[in-house]
Scaffold this motif. Structure first.
Motif, mmCIF file in Angstrom:
data_model
loop_
_atom_site.group_PDB
_atom_site.id
_atom_site.type_symbol
_atom_site.label_atom_id
_atom_site.label_comp_id
_atom_site.label_asym_id
_atom_site.label_seq_id
_atom_site.Cartn_x
_atom_site.Cartn_y
_atom_site.Cartn_z
ATOM 1 N N TYR A 33 26.066 28.994 31.943
ATOM 2 C CA TYR A 33 25.895 30.181 31.098
ATOM 3 C C TYR A 33 25.689 31.475 31.879
ATOM 4 C CZ TYR A 33 20.908 30.022 32.078
ATOM 5 O OH TYR A 33 19.701 30.026 32.708
ATOM 6 N N TRP A 34 25.451 31.405 33.198
ATOM 7 C CA TRP A 34 25.117 32.589 33.980
ATOM 8 C C TRP A 34 26.242 33.018 34.909
ATOM 9 C CZ3 TRP A 34 19.341 32.909 35.542
ATOM 10 C CH2 TRP A 34 18.994 34.216 35.904
ATOM 11 N N GLY A 35 27.168 32.100 35.190
ATOM 12 C CA GLY A 35 28.226 32.424 36.138
ATOM 13 C C GLY A 35 27.765 32.339 37.579
ATOM 14 N N ASN A 131 23.320 34.726 26.395
ATOM 15 C CA ASN A 131 24.146 33.563 26.704
ATOM 16 C C ASN A 131 23.296 32.299 26.863
ATOM 17 O OD1 ASN A 131 26.864 32.926 26.826
ATOM 18 N ND2 ASN A 131 26.989 33.103 29.040
ATOM 19 N N GLU A 144 32.888 34.642 25.183
ATOM 20 C CA GLU A 144 33.211 35.723 26.126
ATOM 21 C C GLU A 144 31.996 35.938 27.017
ATOM 22 O OE1 GLU A 144 36.234 37.078 26.136
ATOM 23 O OE2 GLU A 144 36.799 35.990 24.322
ATOM 24 N N LYS A 145 32.216 36.291 28.264
ATOM 25 C CA LYS A 145 31.098 36.582 29.177
ATOM 26 C C LYS A 145 30.471 37.905 28.743
ATOM 27 C CE LYS A 145 33.132 34.079 32.967
ATOM 28 N NZ LYS A 145 33.843 34.155 34.242
ATOM 29 N N TRP A 147 28.294 39.880 29.974
ATOM 30 C CA TRP A 147 28.097 40.926 30.985
ATOM 31 C C TRP A 147 29.395 41.677 31.274
ATOM 32 C CZ3 TRP A 147 26.705 35.826 31.665
ATOM 33 C CH2 TRP A 147 27.618 35.024 32.327
#
Length: 150
Positions: A33-35, A131, A144-145, A147
């Motif tokens: 969820y954070w990338g 997220n 969608e991300k 950030w």
């Protein structure tokens, strides 16, 4: 006491404290969820890294675990790798409080360099924590991300 800017974000999540803790500290879950993967053994005094999941494994944020009380409280320092400032790193505190079947997650990012860094932290934490909430409540991150949303 510092006169440097701080930012606090509070969200409520339908989850258990242990699940929120795991989502913040498990490298595989943070990647979902954070990338980035948050990598550490999460013991006080240990280093931690916020590593990219793009295959480079580059750390965009590094720090030290200041306090670790699973599943209720995590405090870390935050700094850009290789950059030292006279004021030192910023500090992030995650407070996890159970209320029946929900959790109140309070994130405080303090000792930020200036108002521009505070504004960037506010945008970043709102996206990441939205997220996280969606991920824990539905089992998947937002489509969608957040950030990347202008």
């Amino acid at each position: 006491m510092t006169d440097r800017p701080a930012f606090t974000y509070v969200t409520y999540i339908e989850s258990a404290p242990e699940s929120v803790w795991r989502a913040l500290t498990d490298a595989d879950l943070t990647a979902e969820y954070w990338g980035h993967s948050n990598v550490s053994d999460w013991e006080p005094g240990s280093a931690w890294e916020h590593r990219r999941t793009d295959g480079s494994h580059a750390a965009d944020v590094v720090g030290t675990v200041v306090e670790s009380v699973p599943p209720r409280r995590l405090v870390t320092t935050w700094a850009e790798p290789g950059v030292q400032t006279a004021a030192g790193p910023s500090r992030v505190t995650f407070g996890i409080e159970p209320y029946g079947e929900i959790v109140r997650l309070t994130v405080t990012h303090e000792s930020l360099a200036d108002e521009a860094e505070r504004d960037a932290a506010a945008r970043g934490w709102a996206a990441v924590l939205s997220n996280l909430k969606t991920f824990l409540e539905t089992g998947r991150p937002l489509p969608e991300k957040p950030w990347l949303v202008p």
